[in-house]
Design a protein around this motif. Sequence first.
Motif, mmCIF file in Angstrom:
data_model
loop_
_atom_site.group_PDB
_atom_site.id
_atom_site.type_symbol
_atom_site.label_atom_id
_atom_site.label_comp_id
_atom_site.label_asym_id
_atom_site.label_seq_id
_atom_site.Cartn_x
_atom_site.Cartn_y
_atom_site.Cartn_z
ATOM 1 N N ARG A 12 26.632 -37.892 18.929
ATOM 2 C CA ARG A 12 27.213 -37.584 17.622
ATOM 3 C C ARG A 12 27.027 -38.767 16.679
ATOM 4 N N THR A 13 26.735 -38.460 15.428
ATOM 5 C CA THR A 13 26.535 -39.505 14.438
ATOM 6 C C THR A 13 27.516 -39.333 13.296
ATOM 7 N N VAL A 14 27.813 -40.447 12.638
ATOM 8 C CA VAL A 14 28.692 -40.438 11.480
ATOM 9 C C VAL A 14 27.837 -40.649 10.242
ATOM 10 N N PRO A 15 27.845 -39.714 9.285
ATOM 11 C CA PRO A 15 27.005 -39.894 8.088
ATOM 12 C C PRO A 15 27.555 -40.997 7.209
ATOM 13 N N PRO A 16 26.677 -41.661 6.432
ATOM 14 C CA PRO A 16 27.177 -42.668 5.492
ATOM 15 C C PRO A 16 28.000 -42.009 4.410
ATOM 16 N N TRP A 59 26.835 -50.908 10.140
ATOM 17 C CA TRP A 59 28.094 -51.173 9.445
ATOM 18 C C TRP A 59 27.812 -51.346 7.963
ATOM 19 N N ASP A 60 28.563 -50.632 7.135
ATOM 20 C CA ASP A 60 28.468 -50.759 5.682
ATOM 21 C C ASP A 60 29.538 -51.753 5.237
ATOM 22 N N SER A 61 29.107 -52.965 4.874
ATOM 23 C CA SER A 61 30.063 -54.008 4.515
ATOM 24 C C SER A 61 30.725 -53.757 3.168
ATOM 25 N N LEU A 62 30.141 -52.895 2.343
ATOM 26 C CA LEU A 62 30.742 -52.581 1.051
ATOM 27 C C LEU A 62 31.820 -51.522 1.193
ATOM 28 N N PHE A 66 31.711 -47.829 9.791
ATOM 29 C CA PHE A 66 30.567 -47.678 10.664
ATOM 30 C C PHE A 66 29.917 -46.322 10.374
ATOM 31 N N TYR A 67 28.603 -46.261 10.542
ATOM 32 C CA TYR A 67 27.928 -44.973 10.373
ATOM 33 C C TYR A 67 26.724 -44.906 11.298
ATOM 34 N N GLY A 68 26.157 -43.729 11.389
ATOM 35 C CA GLY A 68 25.053 -43.531 12.328
ATOM 36 C C GLY A 68 25.580 -43.316 13.737
ATOM 37 N N ASN A 69 24.864 -43.836 14.710
ATOM 38 C CA ASN A 69 25.251 -43.678 16.114
ATOM 39 C C ASN A 69 25.509 -45.040 16.738
ATOM 40 N N THR A 70 25.994 -45.050 17.951
ATOM 41 C CA THR A 70 26.108 -46.281 18.726
ATOM 42 C C THR A 70 25.025 -46.255 19.793
ATOM 43 N N TRP A 71 24.040 -47.119 19.596
ATOM 44 C CA TRP A 71 22.929 -47.194 20.548
ATOM 45 C C TRP A 71 23.322 -48.076 21.716
ATOM 46 N N ARG A 72 22.908 -47.678 22.911
ATOM 47 C CA ARG A 72 23.215 -48.438 24.120
ATOM 48 C C ARG A 72 21.923 -48.837 24.822
ATOM 49 N N SER A 98 20.481 -47.490 1.126
ATOM 50 C CA SER A 98 20.049 -48.840 0.789
ATOM 51 C C SER A 98 20.520 -49.812 1.859
ATOM 52 N N SER A 99 19.639 -50.757 2.197
ATOM 53 C CA SER A 99 19.996 -51.736 3.225
ATOM 54 C C SER A 99 20.751 -52.928 2.655
ATOM 55 N N ALA A 100 21.004 -52.936 1.345
ATOM 56 C CA ALA A 100 21.630 -54.104 0.715
ATOM 57 C C ALA A 100 23.004 -54.414 1.293
ATOM 58 N N SER A 101 23.791 -53.385 1.589
ATOM 59 C CA SER A 101 25.149 -53.614 2.095
ATOM 60 C C SER A 101 25.282 -53.271 3.571
ATOM 61 N N SER A 102 24.178 -52.971 4.223
ATOM 62 C CA SER A 102 24.232 -52.556 5.624
ATOM 63 C C SER A 102 23.827 -53.694 6.552
ATOM 64 N N VAL A 103 24.521 -53.800 7.662
ATOM 65 C CA VAL A 103 24.184 -54.756 8.712
ATOM 66 C C VAL A 103 24.197 -54.018 10.048
#
Length: 207
Positions: A12-16, A59-62, A66-72, A98-103
């Motif tokens: 399962r994924t979490v949309p931004p 992770w969206d720092s702005l 958290f969004y997307g999936n958790t990769w293992r 945008s990757s500006a606020s994403s880590v």
Amino acid sequence: MSDWTEEFGRSRTVPPRGQTARQSDSGRTPQGFKLALKKLDGVSVFQRALSVQLRGTLWDSLQHLFYGNTWRSREQQYSGEENTLDIQQEAVYFLSVSSASSVLVVELVELTSQHALGRGFGILQLDSASPGDQRVAMCKGTPRDLLTPGLKHTEVTGVELVCCLQHDASLRSVIPLLPPNMLISSHTHLPGTTHTPHTPHSADTVP
């Protein structure tokens, strides 16, 4: 269709958030990224044998979410003697925002028969993509600490992740097959595709 149903149930994924999605660079060709996790340095601080795994989440720092999936990653066995543990795994992904606020938050966990225990986490800036290796210090705590505004992470565990994050132009031709905002590696099953040496999820070892 049943393959897709089973896969979505497992991953399962979490949309931004909508605002972040609207801030994406619309009209531009999405860029693919390849993350090579090479080794962990300083693992002698554990002083015993254990099974470990790396987990990656966007992770969206702005927006502070958290969004997307958790990769293992695959489980790795540490003997408790050496100071370095080879990981040698790769994952690929592309962002729909945008990757500006994403880590990318990478957590080191210890796997036991019943639990997964956090052993520190590090933050990888997505805008830092380059051909060279990076060293990411693992801080004490868990990624969930990021949900607490103003909480600083300055105390490190002594463990460093050696990795390489770079743009991968070869992924452009298969981006329509890749779910956005999901880290994918060789052990991620994508229904409708086959594993060949020319697909990005066919190998997750680092040369």
